[in-house]
Write an enzyme that holds these catalytic residues in place. Structure first.
Site, mmCIF file in Angstrom:
data_model
loop_
_atom_site.group_PDB
_atom_site.id
_atom_site.type_symbol
_atom_site.label_atom_id
_atom_site.label_comp_id
_atom_site.label_asym_id
_atom_site.label_seq_id
_atom_site.Cartn_x
_atom_site.Cartn_y
_atom_site.Cartn_z
ATOM 1 N N GLU A 122 9.551 -3.179 3.256
ATOM 2 C CA GLU A 122 8.288 -3.284 3.986
ATOM 3 C C GLU A 122 8.042 -4.762 4.229
ATOM 4 O O GLU A 122 7.853 -5.540 3.289
ATOM 5 C CB GLU A 122 7.107 -2.678 3.235
ATOM 6 C CG GLU A 122 5.881 -2.621 4.126
ATOM 7 C CD GLU A 122 4.589 -2.389 3.390
ATOM 8 O OE1 GLU A 122 3.722 -3.294 3.438
ATOM 9 O OE2 GLU A 122 4.453 -1.335 2.767
ATOM 10 N N CYS A 126 -0.306 -6.954 4.548
ATOM 11 C CA CYS A 126 0.673 -6.706 5.619
ATOM 12 C C CYS A 126 0.117 -5.811 6.718
ATOM 13 O O CYS A 126 0.527 -5.919 7.872
ATOM 14 C CB CYS A 126 1.931 -6.062 5.029
ATOM 15 S SG CYS A 126 2.811 -7.087 3.856
#
Length: 539
Positions: free
Chosen positions: A276, A310
């Site tokens: 990720e 994020c």
């Protein structure tokens, strides 16, 4: 750092939230630091790194640094422990997660102090990690047995071939977790790995290692064998590759640049990896949106955890017909946000975690302003609150050549763009190599879902910033494009830590000429059989 003038940044400064009365030093005493750091795999004479508390810039802890030899030792211990753990029935392994869930909720104040001390986030934003971690523990604690159970599959020959798909643990998972969500992004990935029968060697970021070490203690208290979770701490370019080069599977969360290196190292060894990575996430405000609700959502989307997330929003596209109304609401809310360094609830936003993050934010904003962008609110560091504080900032007039337009800022900064048609907004939102998260705001949910389906991101939230998709723990979460590979959460979040194994048992006759059949009769018989199976609709 240069100052943004009042003319460029609007009137007024974000207020300061009242202090909590407790200091970082009292909340994280050196006795606690000494106890937790005993969980790091490092020699007695190991070098030590001093960490600073973002709220104050004062020393927080000195952490022993692991060497490559320590990483080797950690993997050796983990491998030995994993063999016995894999033989434990999955229901017993999952029960550890459920006990951890209860302990985490009961003792959350301890780790909230640690998260705030290490990251500088507001307490409510630290609580987001409690929520996400507890949800993952509950989900895999309840669901692991179902995800991992043997499944009957269609055999080569109906009735005669009995085929079962089983799931076997990878072995030792190398888990590299970042500093921005030190509890959730280490523990929530480790939990399904443990439930699937694996051991874990975890390299948390040194700045936030105490939080991961606290979670390890709690999982051991919940019944996890201590050797199953090994923690190494050290310089990323040295210790990170050492973990990747010994793991049976790699789970990495971090920057796209480092993620590419991790992927190349894993591929060279033919081991799997889930990554990720970064994002430049977009929020779309359609002309029929509830503007008050959208403005409230934009505050969460852009400034939660000071934008160090994020999946937070850094690009905000607003339909031209409602842009001024929306911006008036959004700007007013951003200006009213209370900044604070207290170890208690009450602040709307905390600090950036490091000077490096502050410097990136300052550079992006200053470069944009020099190139013609306008600061609607924010645009200033607030050293009188703490060394790394920066105001929630809204930029207008950002153009493609500016760093803040295309590069991930990872701070409390959002750029505003106007659009005239849905097609234009979708095209602009997708005009990035990243593809992690996006957000659509409209009163028409069918319309919102239709727009969402055309956005090139792993998760899309309709009338929410990011929490709706991320909190849907049974659904996969991850990125497209430069935002990564693989998924956490749901079935993929646990099955990635397993190998699929098919066991087929053949009965009565072999899959070859037998019982006096000639090769020609054998081929003719199976040709007829294949035609019949197709006619019967057999898969």
């Amino acid at each position: 750092m240069t100052d943004i003038t009042a003319e460029n940044r609007g009137v007024g400064r974000n207020p300061v939230a009242p202090g909590a009365g407790r200091t970082v030093a009292s909340a994280v005493p050196q006795s606690l630091v000494a106890r937790l750091t005993r969980g790091i795999v490092a020699g007695e004479e190991a070098e030590r790194q001093e960490n600073l508390a973002p709220f104050t810039g004062e020393p927080l802890a000195e952490l022993p640094q692991s060497t490559v030899a320590d990483v080797e030792a950690a993997f050796a211990r983990a491998r030995q422990a994993q063999q016995a753990w894999a033989a434990v029935p999955v229901q017993r392994r999952a029960a550890v997660l459920l006990r951890f869930h209860d302990l985490l909720l009961k003792r959350q104040d301890e780790v909230l102090d640690l998260i705030q001390a290490e990251t500088g986030k507001a307490r409510l934003h630290a609580f987001d990690e409690i929520l996400a971690t507890a949800m993952a523990a509950r989900h895999y604690g309840r669901g692991a047995a179902g995800y991992l159970r043997d499944r009957r599959r269609g055999g080569a020959v109906p009735v005669l071939t009995h085929t079962v798909e089983g799931r076997r643990p990878k072995g030792v998972v190398g888990l590299i977790s970042p500093w921005n969500f030190p509890l959730e992004l280490s523990v929530s990935d480790a939990l399904p790995a443990f439930a699937a029968g694996n051991a874990v060697v975890n390299k948390p970021d040194t700045q936030t290692a105490l939080t991961a070490l606290w979670a390890r203690e709690l999982l051991i208290e919940a019944g996890l064998p201590a050797e199953l979770w090994q923690i190494v701490v050290g310089d990323g370019p040295v210790i990170g590759p050492a973990v990747v080069e010994r793991a049976d599977y790699v789970s990495f969360t971090g920057s796209t640049r480092t993620g590419r290196d991790v992927a190349q190292r894993a591929a060279a060894r033919l081991v799997g990896a889930s990554l990720e990575l970064g994002g430049k996430n977009a929020m779309l405000v359609l002309p029929d949106a509830d503007l008050d609700r959208a403005a409230e959502g934009a505050v969460r989307a852009c400034f939660r955890s000071a934008g160090q997330l994020c999946i937070s929003i850094e690009r905000l596209y607003v339909h031209r017909s409602v842009a001024e109304q929306f911006l008036a609401r959004f700007t007013a809310r951003a200006k009213a946000m209370r900044l604070g360094s207290g170890l208690a609830y009450g602040a709307d936003m905390g600090s950036l975690t490091s000077r490096r993050q502050l410097e990136t934010v300052v550079r992006h904003v200053e470069e944009a302003v020099k190139a013609g962008a306008t600061v609607l609110t924010g645009g200033q560091a607030r050293p009188e609150i703490g060394p790394f504080f920066y105001e929630p900032t809204i930029l207008d007039g950002v153009t493609p050549e500016m760093s803040v337009c295309a590069d991930e800022t990872f701070g409390p900064v959002v750029s505003i763009y106007r659009f005239d048609t849905e097609e234009e907004a979708i095209e602009a939102a997708n005009a990035t190599p990243y593809g992690l998260n996006s957000s659509v705001w409209t009163r028409d949910l069918r319309r919102g879902r239709a727009v969402a389906a055309r956005l090139h991101t792993g998760t899309v939230n309709v009338n929410e910033a990011y929490a709706a998709a991320y909190g849907s723990i049974a659904a996969p979460m991850g990125g497209m494009g430069d935002s990564g590979l693989g998924r956490r959460h749901g079935a993929e979040g646990i099955l990635r830590f397993t190998e699929a194994q098919s066991i087929a048992s053949q009965r009565v006759m072999p899959l070859a000429p037998a019982f006096g059949l000639t090769e020609e009769r054998f081929a003719a018989m199976f040709t007829s059989g294949l035609k019949l199976l197709k006619a019967m609709g057999v898969k």
